[in-house]
Design an enzyme around this catalytic site. Structure first.
Site, PDB file in Angstrom:
ATOM      1  N   TYR A 163       0.782  -1.217   0.467  1.00 21.50           N
ATOM      2  CA  TYR A 163       0.302   0.092  -0.114  1.00 21.50           C
ATOM      3  C   TYR A 163       0.771   1.383   0.326  1.00 21.50           C
ATOM      4  O   TYR A 163       0.770   2.206  -0.642  1.00 21.50           O
ATOM      5  CB  TYR A 163      -1.178   0.007   1.083  1.00 21.50           C
ATOM      6  CG  TYR A 163      -1.787   0.783   1.312  1.00 21.50           C
ATOM      7  CD1 TYR A 163      -3.148   0.498   0.311  1.00 21.50           C
ATOM      8  CD2 TYR A 163      -1.855   2.937   2.027  1.00 21.50           C
ATOM      9  CE1 TYR A 163      -4.553   1.880   0.282  1.00 21.50           C
ATOM     10  CE2 TYR A 163      -2.652   3.762   1.783  1.00 21.50           C
ATOM     11  CZ  TYR A 163      -4.123   3.390   1.225  1.00 21.50           C
ATOM     12  OH  TYR A 163      -4.403   3.821   1.333  1.00 21.50           O
ATOM     13  N   LYS A 167       0.980   4.035  -2.230  1.00 21.52           N
ATOM     14  CA  LYS A 167       0.173   5.826  -3.041  1.00 21.52           C
ATOM     15  C   LYS A 167       1.759   6.630  -3.055  1.00 21.52           C
ATOM     16  O   LYS A 167       1.288   7.247  -3.005  1.00 21.52           O
ATOM     17  CB  LYS A 167      -0.099   5.428  -1.456  1.00 21.52           C
ATOM     18  CG  LYS A 167      -1.245   4.707  -1.272  1.00 21.52           C
ATOM     19  CD  LYS A 167      -2.336   5.208  -1.827  1.00 21.52           C
ATOM     20  CE  LYS A 167      -3.796   4.772  -2.081  1.00 21.52           C
ATOM     21  NZ  LYS A 167      -5.122   5.072  -3.293  1.00 21.52           N
TER      22      LYS A 167
HETATM   23  N1  LIG Z   1     -10.376   5.225   4.098  1.00 17.03           N
HETATM   24  C1  LIG Z   1      -9.013   6.077   4.572  1.00 17.03           C
HETATM   25  O1  LIG Z   1      -9.086   5.484   6.150  1.00 17.03           O
HETATM   26  C2  LIG Z   1      -8.058   6.719   3.247  1.00 17.03           C
HETATM   27  C3  LIG Z   1      -7.460   7.401   3.450  1.00 17.03           C
HETATM   28  C4  LIG Z   1      -6.777   7.494   3.037  1.00 17.03           C
HETATM   29  C5  LIG Z   1      -6.522   7.267   1.746  1.00 17.03           C
HETATM   30  N2  LIG Z   1      -7.566   6.162   1.577  1.00 17.03           N
HETATM   31  C6  LIG Z   1      -7.790   6.309   0.478  1.00 17.03           C
HETATM   32  O2  LIG Z   1      -8.723   6.738  -0.202  1.00 17.03           O
HETATM   33  C7  LIG Z   1      -9.171   6.046  -1.311  1.00 17.03           C
HETATM   34  C8  LIG Z   1     -11.078   5.577  -1.338  1.00 17.03           C
HETATM   35  O3  LIG Z   1     -10.783   4.781  -0.079  1.00 17.03           O
HETATM   36  P1  LIG Z   1     -12.222   4.755   1.056  1.00 17.03           P
HETATM   37  O4  LIG Z   1     -12.193   4.284   2.363  1.00 17.03           O
HETATM   38  O5  LIG Z   1     -13.009   5.312   0.366  1.00 17.03           O
HETATM   39  O6  LIG Z   1     -12.637   3.140   0.729  1.00 17.03           O
HETATM   40  P2  LIG Z   1     -14.275   2.199  -0.228  1.00 17.03           P
HETATM   41  O7  LIG Z   1     -13.421   1.311  -0.042  1.00 17.03           O
HETATM   42  O8  LIG Z   1     -14.956   2.528   0.198  1.00 17.03           O
HETATM   43  O9  LIG Z   1     -13.369   2.369  -1.967  1.00 17.03           O
HETATM   44  C9  LIG Z   1     -12.905   2.145  -2.924  1.00 17.03           C
HETATM   45  C10 LIG Z   1     -13.222   2.171  -4.302  1.00 17.03           C
HETATM   46  O10 LIG Z   1     -12.493   1.552  -4.896  1.00 17.03           O
HETATM   47  C11 LIG Z   1     -13.328   1.044  -5.801  1.00 17.03           C
HETATM   48  N3  LIG Z   1     -12.675  -0.348  -6.547  1.00 17.03           N
HETATM   49  C12 LIG Z   1     -12.110  -0.798  -5.911  1.00 17.03           C
HETATM   50  N4  LIG Z   1     -11.417  -2.238  -6.731  1.00 17.03           N
HETATM   51  C13 LIG Z   1     -11.487  -1.226  -8.132  1.00 17.03           C
HETATM   52  C14 LIG Z   1     -11.309  -1.774  -9.142  1.00 17.03           C
HETATM   53  N5  LIG Z   1     -10.197  -2.281  -9.536  1.00 17.03           N
HETATM   54  N6  LIG Z   1     -11.547  -0.597 -10.108  1.00 17.03           N
HETATM   55  C15 LIG Z   1     -12.279   0.275 -10.171  1.00 17.03           C
HETATM   56  N7  LIG Z   1     -12.452   0.567  -8.269  1.00 17.03           N
HETATM   57  C16 LIG Z   1     -12.801  -0.516  -7.825  1.00 17.03           C
HETATM   58  C17 LIG Z   1     -14.360   0.099  -5.050  1.00 17.03           C
HETATM   59  O11 LIG Z   1     -15.453  -0.077  -5.310  1.00 17.03           O
HETATM   60  C18 LIG Z   1     -14.673   1.216  -3.617  1.00 17.03           C
HETATM   61  O12 LIG Z   1     -16.202   1.597  -4.664  1.00 17.03           O
HETATM   62  C19 LIG Z   1      -8.199   4.581  -2.290  1.00 17.03           C
HETATM   63  O13 LIG Z   1      -7.788   5.343  -2.947  1.00 17.03           O
HETATM   64  C20 LIG Z   1      -7.679   4.900  -0.594  1.00 17.03           C
HETATM   65  O14 LIG Z   1      -6.671   4.922  -0.081  1.00 17.03           O
HETATM   66  C21 LIG Z   1      -8.774   6.145   2.023  1.00 17.03           C
END
Ligand SMILES: NC(=O)c1ccc[n+]([C@@H]2O[C@H](COP(=O)([O-])OP(=O)(O)OC[C@H]3O[C@@H](n4cnc5c(N)ncnc54)[C@H](O)[C@@H]3O)[C@@H](O)[C@H]2O)c1
Length: 258
Positions: A163, A167
């Site tokens: 991860y 990133k």
């Molecule tokens: N939640 C956190 O704490 C956090 C913190 C920092 C960064 N992020 C980043 O934010 C972004 C969203 O995360 P989230 O927490 O909302 O997670 P989430 O799982 O709710 O959303 C992720 C989305 O990506 C989609 N996805 C997964 N694989 C895919 C693929 N192969 N093709 C197209 N879509 C795909 C999923 O269906 C989902 O809708 C991610 O990139 C994550 O790394 C999240």
């Protein structure tokens, strides 16, 4: 204070993985600013995209649900084409789709490594490339891309080798794209949120040991919520950020400041 209502009127935004979590919050925020939203979700998760579309339409906005698997180039091409055909332009891309597979570095499997890198970095790049080609070729040319990275692209943390690698790659890729596409003009920036409290992350973040360690690294003493991230995305996409490109903006309550 200047009103920001409608500042994205006439613009089209593709937001990947917008059926839940941060993507959904960003989609709702950009729709509030007047953008027409292409809400993408994985094939099989159309019901999630439909929920976001319904929420945008209920608030008076315009949105369409599109299937997208960023691991498949043909799916990327079909999605970007469909967004352009539906709305006439592609002005904004929020590369939000992503996932994490937590494993200690000694235990990382090839399959997990490939999955995380394929979605978070390779898929994100080709989504940007294909969308930017449309931004370059439309009249007037131009656009804005926000890559959702993470503070894990700026610092290391245990159990996140793949991860953090993905990133960190997103953060530096953002700089390259900002440089190459600056004069089109396409602005490209990365967002680096800290841990965000969502139903999915709640069990980890509410755990006294795991969550406590994370909180102790955060000067503000709280986790982010999706709205914190959506507001930062809104800023990067707004005309007020017209001179801002190639940055990685932490939304982290001070984690990376100390
Ligand atoms: N939640 C956190 O704490 C956090 C913190 C920092 C960064 N992020 C980043 O934010 C972004 C969203 O995360 P989230 O927490 O909302 O997670 P989430 O799982 O709710 O959303 C992720 C989305 O990506 C989609 N996805 C997964 N694989 C895919 C693929 N192969 N093709 C197209 N879509 C795909 C999923 O269906 C989902 O809708 C991610 O990139 C994550 O790394 C999240």
């Amino acid at each position: 204070m200047t009103s920001t209502a409608g500042i994205l009127s006439g613009q089209t935004a593709i937001i990947t993985g917008a059926g839940s979590g941060l993507g959904q919050a960003i989609a709702l925020a950009l729709a509030t600013d007047g953008a027409r939203i292409a809400v993408t979700e994985l094939p099989g998760k159309e019901h999630l995209a439909a929920t976001t579309v319904a929420a945008i339409e209920a608030a008076g906005g315009s949105a369409v649900a599109l299937p997208l698997d960023v691991r498949v180039l043909a799916s990327i091409d079909a999605c970007v084409d469909a967004a352009r055909e539906t709305f006439g332009r592609v002005d904004i891309l929020v590369n939000n789709a992503g996932l994490n597979i937590r494993q200690a570095a000694f235990d990382v499997t090839e399959e997990a490594w490939d999955t995380v890198l394929d979605v978070n970095l390779k898929g994100l790049f080709f989504m940007a490339q294909r969308s930017a080609r449309v931004m370059r070729d439309q009249a007037p040319a131009g656009g804005c891309i926000v890559n959702v990275a993470s503070i894990m692209g700026l610092v290391g943390y245990k159990d996140r080798a793949a991860y953090c690698a993905s990133k960190g790659g997103v953060v530096n890729l953002t700089r390259v794209l900002a440089y190459e596409w600056a004069t089109i003009p396409i602005r490209v920036n990365a967002l680096c949120p800290t841990f965000v409290m969502t139903p999915m992350t709640a069990p980890l973040l509410n755990d006294p040991i795991a969550g406590g360690d994370l909180l102790s690294r955060t000067p503000q003493g709280r986790f982010a919520d999706p709205e914190d991230v959506a507001q930062a995305a809104r800023y990067l996409i707004s005309p007020g950020a017209r001179m801002v490109t190639g940055i990685a903006l932490p939304v982290d309550g001070g984690w990376t400041a100390v």
